[in-house]
Design a protein around this motif. Structure first.
Motif, PDB file in Angstrom:
ATOM      1  N   TYR A  74      28.417  27.885  45.176  1.00  0.00           N
ATOM      2  CA  TYR A  74      28.656  28.425  46.520  1.00  0.00           C
ATOM      3  C   TYR A  74      29.981  29.176  46.583  1.00  0.00           C
ATOM      4  N   ILE A  75      31.009  28.646  45.924  1.00  0.00           N
ATOM      5  CA  ILE A  75      32.308  29.321  45.925  1.00  0.00           C
ATOM      6  C   ILE A  75      32.228  30.622  45.139  1.00  0.00           C
ATOM      7  N   ALA A  76      31.549  30.593  43.987  1.00  0.00           N
ATOM      8  CA  ALA A  76      31.386  31.815  43.199  1.00  0.00           C
ATOM      9  C   ALA A  76      30.639  32.877  44.000  1.00  0.00           C
ATOM     10  N   GLU A  77      29.623  32.459  44.727  1.00  0.00           N
ATOM     11  CA  GLU A  77      28.867  33.409  45.556  1.00  0.00           C
ATOM     12  C   GLU A  77      29.759  33.998  46.642  1.00  0.00           C
ATOM     13  N   GLY A  78      30.570  33.153  47.263  1.00  0.00           N
ATOM     14  CA  GLY A  78      31.473  33.641  48.302  1.00  0.00           C
ATOM     15  C   GLY A  78      32.485  34.634  47.772  1.00  0.00           C
ATOM     16  N   ILE A  79      33.031  34.358  46.583  1.00  0.00           N
ATOM     17  CA  ILE A  79      33.969  35.300  45.969  1.00  0.00           C
ATOM     18  C   ILE A  79      33.306  36.648  45.767  1.00  0.00           C
ATOM     19  N   ASP A  80      32.092  36.642  45.222  1.00  0.00           N
ATOM     20  CA  ASP A  80      31.394  37.903  44.945  1.00  0.00           C
ATOM     21  C   ASP A  80      31.083  38.674  46.226  1.00  0.00           C
ATOM     22  N   VAL A  81      30.616  37.964  47.241  1.00  0.00           N
ATOM     23  CA  VAL A  81      30.229  38.619  48.498  1.00  0.00           C
ATOM     24  C   VAL A  81      31.447  39.250  49.170  1.00  0.00           C
ATOM     25  N   LEU A  82      32.563  38.544  49.179  1.00  0.00           N
ATOM     26  CA  LEU A  82      33.765  39.075  49.817  1.00  0.00           C
ATOM     27  C   LEU A  82      34.394  40.197  48.979  1.00  0.00           C
ATOM     28  N   ALA A  83      34.466  39.995  47.664  1.00  0.00           N
ATOM     29  CA  ALA A  83      35.089  41.010  46.804  1.00  0.00           C
ATOM     30  C   ALA A  83      34.352  42.336  46.892  1.00  0.00           C
ATOM     31  N   ALA A  84      33.042  42.278  47.110  1.00  0.00           N
ATOM     32  CA  ALA A  84      32.257  43.509  47.214  1.00  0.00           C
ATOM     33  C   ALA A  84      32.640  44.337  48.434  1.00  0.00           C
ATOM     34  N   GLN A  85      33.291  43.713  49.422  1.00  0.00           N
ATOM     35  CA  GLN A  85      33.697  44.424  50.635  1.00  0.00           C
ATOM     36  C   GLN A  85      35.074  45.077  50.496  1.00  0.00           C
ATOM     37  N   ALA A  86      35.788  44.767  49.418  1.00  0.00           N
ATOM     38  CA  ALA A  86      37.140  45.302  49.246  1.00  0.00           C
ATOM     39  C   ALA A  86      37.087  46.807  48.993  1.00  0.00           C
ATOM     40  N   PRO A  87      38.056  47.554  49.491  1.00  0.00           N
ATOM     41  CA  PRO A  87      38.063  49.010  49.266  1.00  0.00           C
ATOM     42  C   PRO A  87      38.347  49.334  47.815  1.00  0.00           C
ATOM     43  N   ASP A  88      37.684  50.390  47.298  1.00  0.00           N
ATOM     44  CA  ASP A  88      38.060  50.845  45.966  1.00  0.00           C
ATOM     45  C   ASP A  88      39.323  51.691  46.089  1.00  0.00           C
ATOM     46  N   LEU A  89      39.848  52.101  44.946  1.00  0.00           N
ATOM     47  CA  LEU A  89      41.149  52.770  44.927  1.00  0.00           C
ATOM     48  C   LEU A  89      41.135  54.061  45.733  1.00  0.00           C
ATOM     49  N   THR A 168      51.708  49.488  31.616  1.00  0.00           N
ATOM     50  CA  THR A 168      50.464  49.645  30.859  1.00  0.00           C
ATOM     51  C   THR A 168      49.257  49.366  31.745  1.00  0.00           C
ATOM     52  N   ALA A 169      49.338  48.292  32.529  1.00  0.00           N
ATOM     53  CA  ALA A 169      48.245  47.968  33.439  1.00  0.00           C
ATOM     54  C   ALA A 169      48.063  49.068  34.474  1.00  0.00           C
ATOM     55  N   ALA A 170      49.164  49.605  34.986  1.00  0.00           N
ATOM     56  CA  ALA A 170      49.081  50.673  35.986  1.00  0.00           C
ATOM     57  C   ALA A 170      48.445  51.923  35.394  1.00  0.00           C
ATOM     58  N   ARG A 171      48.802  52.252  34.154  1.00  0.00           N
ATOM     59  CA  ARG A 171      48.197  53.424  33.517  1.00  0.00           C
ATOM     60  C   ARG A 171      46.681  53.253  33.394  1.00  0.00           C
ATOM     61  N   THR A 172      46.252  52.033  33.142  1.00  0.00           N
ATOM     62  CA  THR A 172      44.825  51.775  32.973  1.00  0.00           C
ATOM     63  C   THR A 172      44.071  51.875  34.289  1.00  0.00           C
ATOM     64  N   HIS A 173      44.668  51.398  35.383  1.00  0.00           N
ATOM     65  CA  HIS A 173      43.901  51.182  36.606  1.00  0.00           C
ATOM     66  C   HIS A 173      44.241  52.084  37.786  1.00  0.00           C
ATOM     67  N   VAL A 174      45.446  52.674  37.831  1.00  0.00           N
ATOM     68  CA  VAL A 174      45.829  53.281  39.101  1.00  0.00           C
ATOM     69  C   VAL A 174      46.584  54.600  39.003  1.00  0.00           C
ATOM     70  N   LEU A 175      47.300  54.857  37.941  1.00  0.00           N
ATOM     71  CA  LEU A 175      48.215  55.992  37.942  1.00  0.00           C
ATOM     72  C   LEU A 175      47.511  57.328  38.128  1.00  0.00           C
ATOM     73  N   GLY A 176      46.351  57.515  37.524  1.00  0.00           N
ATOM     74  CA  GLY A 176      45.660  58.796  37.664  1.00  0.00           C
ATOM     75  C   GLY A 176      45.390  59.151  39.110  1.00  0.00           C
ATOM     76  N   ALA A 177      44.942  58.167  39.894  1.00  0.00           N
ATOM     77  CA  ALA A 177      44.669  58.408  41.311  1.00  0.00           C
ATOM     78  C   ALA A 177      45.962  58.630  42.090  1.00  0.00           C
ATOM     79  N   LEU A 178      47.048  57.983  41.664  1.00  0.00           N
ATOM     80  CA  LEU A 178      48.323  58.165  42.360  1.00  0.00           C
ATOM     81  C   LEU A 178      48.879  59.569  42.163  1.00  0.00           C
ATOM     82  N   TYR A 179      48.639  60.169  41.007  1.00  0.00           N
ATOM     83  CA  TYR A 179      49.089  61.545  40.792  1.00  0.00           C
ATOM     84  C   TYR A 179      48.389  62.485  41.763  1.00  0.00           C
ATOM     85  N   ALA A 180      47.079  62.300  41.926  1.00  0.00           N
ATOM     86  CA  ALA A 180      46.329  63.144  42.860  1.00  0.00           C
ATOM     87  C   ALA A 180      46.794  62.912  44.292  1.00  0.00           C
TER      88      ALA A 180
END
Length: 278
Positions: A74-89, A168-180
């Motif tokens: 039930y907790i795993a299901e709740g995590i998935d259901v809520l995380a799916a509502q989070a905004p993408d970058l 390193t983590a930022a380069r992988t996940h976010v920096l490209g969008a931040l440049y734009a």
């Protein structure tokens, strides 16, 4: 045995929001009515108790008269259901721009975990424990996030092992969008851990070597940057303080990103930041 009831310090509106999301998920997968041990409402209560810091899942299951396996599911299901509502970058940056924010703040944090044995190679080619964060001297996952100048977290990325540096983590996940975003007029402020991130990501001027003193202009720049960043860097404190399960994750560390994004959705609901439906 002495029975007692405890107060769950979240609003009924939040419980109903989570319950509606769970009900929608049950309809989506075709769950037969009455086939679940808990109604969506009481499953939502179970999930929110866990997010508020009651990490003993078997005990939560006993409290709600469900098995240990069902409580975990039930907790795993709740995590998935809520995380799916989070905004993408891109949605988060587009909304920040539309809301007229002067800048966003990039920050990283380490989420403590139980020991996880996974080997990787360091930048020097030596075998190391992937999830061990030398900076914090503990096993942890590295999360990157963007916050508004007010300190409201706007977006959270996927987890990286604790041995991965913030840049390193930022380069992988976010920096490209931040440049734009910077090219469109939405710059990013960050601390010295992101030095060299690139155009549009503003970091403090590094202290010169050999005890040289920063120029007055650079000292002023650093003070102004620190003053602008200080409120925004409360984003992780807001998440961890309210949703205490983020203070130490006992589930698989690969789930940290989903758990954090689920907590982000709960935070957005409490701050009236969820996008309007329809």
């Amino acid at each position: 045995m002495i029975a007692h009831r405890a107060m769950l310090d979240v609003s009924r509106a939040l419980v109903h929001h989570v319950a509606r999301s769970l009900q929608d998920e049950r309809r989506r997968v075709g769950t037969p009515k009455g086939s679940r041990a808990l109604t969506p409402f009481w499953q939502a209560v179970l999930i929110l108790r866990w997010f508020r810091g009651e990490r003993d899942i078997p005990k939560l299951g006993r409290d709600h008269r469900v098995s240990r396996a069902t409580a975990y599911r039930y907790i795993a299901e709740g995590i998935d259901v809520l995380a799916a509502q989070a905004p993408d970058l891109h949605d988060a940056l587009n909304r920040a721009h539309a809301d007229g924010l002067a800048y966003v703040i990039l920050d990283g944090t380490l989420i403590p975990i139980d020991r996880c044995a996974e080997q990787t190679l360091s930048v020097k080619g030596e075998p190391i424990d992937a999830w061990y964060a030398g900076k914090a001297h503990q096993h942890a996952g590295n999360l990157q996030a963007l916050s508004a100048p007010s300190g409201l977290p706007l977006w959270i990325g996927e987890v990286e092992p604790g041995s991965v540096h913030d840049l390193t983590a930022a380069r992988t996940h976010v920096l490209g969008a931040l440049y734009a975003a910077a090219a469109a007029g939405l710059p990013t402020l960050a601390d010295s851990g992101y030095e060299g991130a690139g155009i549009g990501v503003h970091t403090p001027v590094k202290q010169p070597e050999k005890n040289q003193i920063l120029s007055p202009d650079n000292r002023t720049y650093n003070r102004l940057l620190r003053a602008l960043r200080c409120l925004g860097e409360r984003g992780f404190a807001l998440l961890k303080g309210r949703w205490r399960t983020l203070q130490h994750i006992t589930l698989s560390p690969s789930r940290i990103g989903d758990i954090a994004r689920a907590a982000l959705v709960l935070t957005h609901f409490e701050h009236d930041y969820l996008p309007a439906i329809g």
